[in-house]
Design an enzyme around this catalytic site. Structure first.
Site, PDB file in Angstrom:
ATOM      1  N   ALA A  56       3.987  12.096   8.220  1.00 54.18           N
ATOM      2  CA  ALA A  56       4.539  11.735   9.531  1.00 54.18           C
ATOM      3  C   ALA A  56       5.892  11.033   9.398  1.00 54.18           C
ATOM      4  CB  ALA A  56       3.551  10.853  10.280  1.00 54.18           C
ATOM      5  N   THR A  86      -4.305  -1.452   5.091  1.00 58.49           N
ATOM      6  CA  THR A  86      -3.043  -2.172   4.899  1.00 58.49           C
ATOM      7  C   THR A  86      -2.107  -1.908   6.081  1.00 58.49           C
ATOM      8  OG1 THR A  86      -1.786  -0.367   3.878  1.00 58.49           O
ATOM      9  CG2 THR A  86      -3.259  -1.641   2.429  1.00 58.49           C
ATOM     10  N   HIS A  88       0.475  -0.358   6.160  1.00 57.37           N
ATOM     11  CA  HIS A  88       1.203   0.905   6.000  1.00 57.37           C
ATOM     12  C   HIS A  88       1.136   1.747   7.271  1.00 57.37           C
ATOM     13  CE1 HIS A  88       3.067   3.964   3.490  1.00 57.37           C
ATOM     14  NE2 HIS A  88       2.211   4.856   3.943  1.00 57.37           N
ATOM     15  N   ARG A 127      -9.453  14.774  18.927  1.00 54.28           N
ATOM     16  CA  ARG A 127      -8.200  15.122  19.626  1.00 54.28           C
ATOM     17  C   ARG A 127      -7.558  16.385  19.056  1.00 54.28           C
ATOM     18  NH1 ARG A 127      -9.724  10.311  19.888  1.00 54.28           N
ATOM     19  NH2 ARG A 127      -9.208   8.881  21.589  1.00 54.28           N
TER      20      ARG A 127
HETATM   21  N1  INI Z   1       1.433  10.177   6.384  1.00 57.64           N
HETATM   22  C1  INI Z   1       0.753  10.699   7.437  1.00 57.64           C
HETATM   23  O1  INI Z   1       1.225  11.660   8.071  1.00 57.64           O
HETATM   24  N2  INI Z   1      -0.449  10.179   7.801  1.00 57.64           N
HETATM   25  C2  INI Z   1      -1.012   9.113   7.160  1.00 57.64           C
HETATM   26  O2  INI Z   1      -2.136   8.687   7.547  1.00 57.64           O
HETATM   27  C3  INI Z   1      -0.308   8.554   6.058  1.00 57.64           C
HETATM   28  N3  INI Z   1      -0.873   7.440   5.336  1.00 57.64           N
HETATM   29  O3  INI Z   1      -1.964   6.987   5.682  1.00 57.64           O
HETATM   30  O4  INI Z   1      -0.292   6.958   4.373  1.00 57.64           O
HETATM   31  C4  INI Z   1       0.940   9.120   5.680  1.00 57.64           C
HETATM   32  N4  INI Z   1       1.657   8.629   4.649  1.00 57.64           N
HETATM   33  C5  INI Z   1       2.715   9.385   4.017  1.00 57.64           C
HETATM   34  C6  INI Z   1       4.065   9.170   4.695  1.00 57.64           C
HETATM   35  O5  INI Z   1       4.104   9.790   5.967  1.00 57.64           O
HETATM   36  C7  INI Z   1       5.198   9.794   3.855  1.00 57.64           C
HETATM   37  O6  INI Z   1       4.990  11.167   3.713  1.00 57.64           O
HETATM   38  C8  INI Z   1       5.303   9.167   2.456  1.00 57.64           C
HETATM   39  O7  INI Z   1       5.416   7.762   2.554  1.00 57.64           O
HETATM   40  C9  INI Z   1       6.566   9.719   1.731  1.00 57.64           C
HETATM   41  O8  INI Z   1       7.764   9.326   2.396  1.00 57.64           O
END
Ligand code: INI
Length: 161
Positions: A56, A86, A88, A127
């Site tokens: 994302a 976390t 994140h 969803r």
């Molecule tokens: N990316 C997601 O699309 N969904 C998540 O739940 C997620 N988690 O949980 O970490 C996630 N992390 C990756 C992030 O979007 C990047 O692709 C990564 O940090 C590289 O830039």
């Protein structure tokens, strides 16, 4: 009263879809709902271009690049962020929401937001189901509506509608 007409179908319009690979199973279902809706509204398969990104966090840059290309009437974004233990989650959600809004504002092209931000997988699956309970379908419909409305806003509104 005068109002801008939003009656339209998607035929002859071009759409880009940015979809994240993270949580792939659910994202694939969102994509299916999105493509079903675009085609049901009249978009030709050749006029729908799909770009996969790692997660994302990467959605905004791809969406902005596609929107700025001038090739699309609207861009749809799809992804799934699931809360972990976390902070994140909050950073990825914020980056995705702010970035998608910014992509739309900076380019003037509608970019719809279909990134699920959920507490757990069950919420996300609920969803991303078949039929109406699919966020991909909903944001595709919003993209078609905005793709029709925006050009109309440059013209005078219709009388008596
Ligand atoms: N990316 C997601 O699309 N969904 C998540 O739940 C997620 N988690 O949980 O970490 C996630 N992390 C990756 C992030 O979007 C990047 O692709 C990564 O940090 C590289 O830039």
């Amino acid at each position: 009263m005068k109002s801008y007409s939003t009656h339209c179908d998607a035929s002859g319009r071009r759409f880009a879809v940015v979809v994240s690979r993270f949580n792939h199973l659910i994202c694939a279902r969102l994509l299916e709902g999105c493509l079903d809706e675009l085609r049901a509204r009249g978009a030709e398969a050749d006029d729908i271009h799909v770009a996969w990104v790692p997660g994302a966090f990467e959605i905004p840059l791809a969406a902005r690049t596609l929107a700025a290309s001038g090739r699309y009437d609207a861009v749809v974004t799809l992804g799934v962020v699931i809360r972990g233990g976390t902070p994140h989650f909050d950073y990825v959600c914020r980056a995705a929401t702010d970035g998608v809004l910014q992509a739309s504002r900076e380019t003037g092209v509608p970019v719809t937001f279909g990134v699920l931000t959920c507490d757990d997988v069950e919420q996300a699956l609920a969803r991303a189901g078949a039929g109406d309970g699919n966020k991909g379908r909903e944001v595709a419909s919003a993209a078609v509506e905005m793709a029709c409305l925006l050009p109309a806003l440059g013209k005078p509104p219709e009388v008596g509608s």
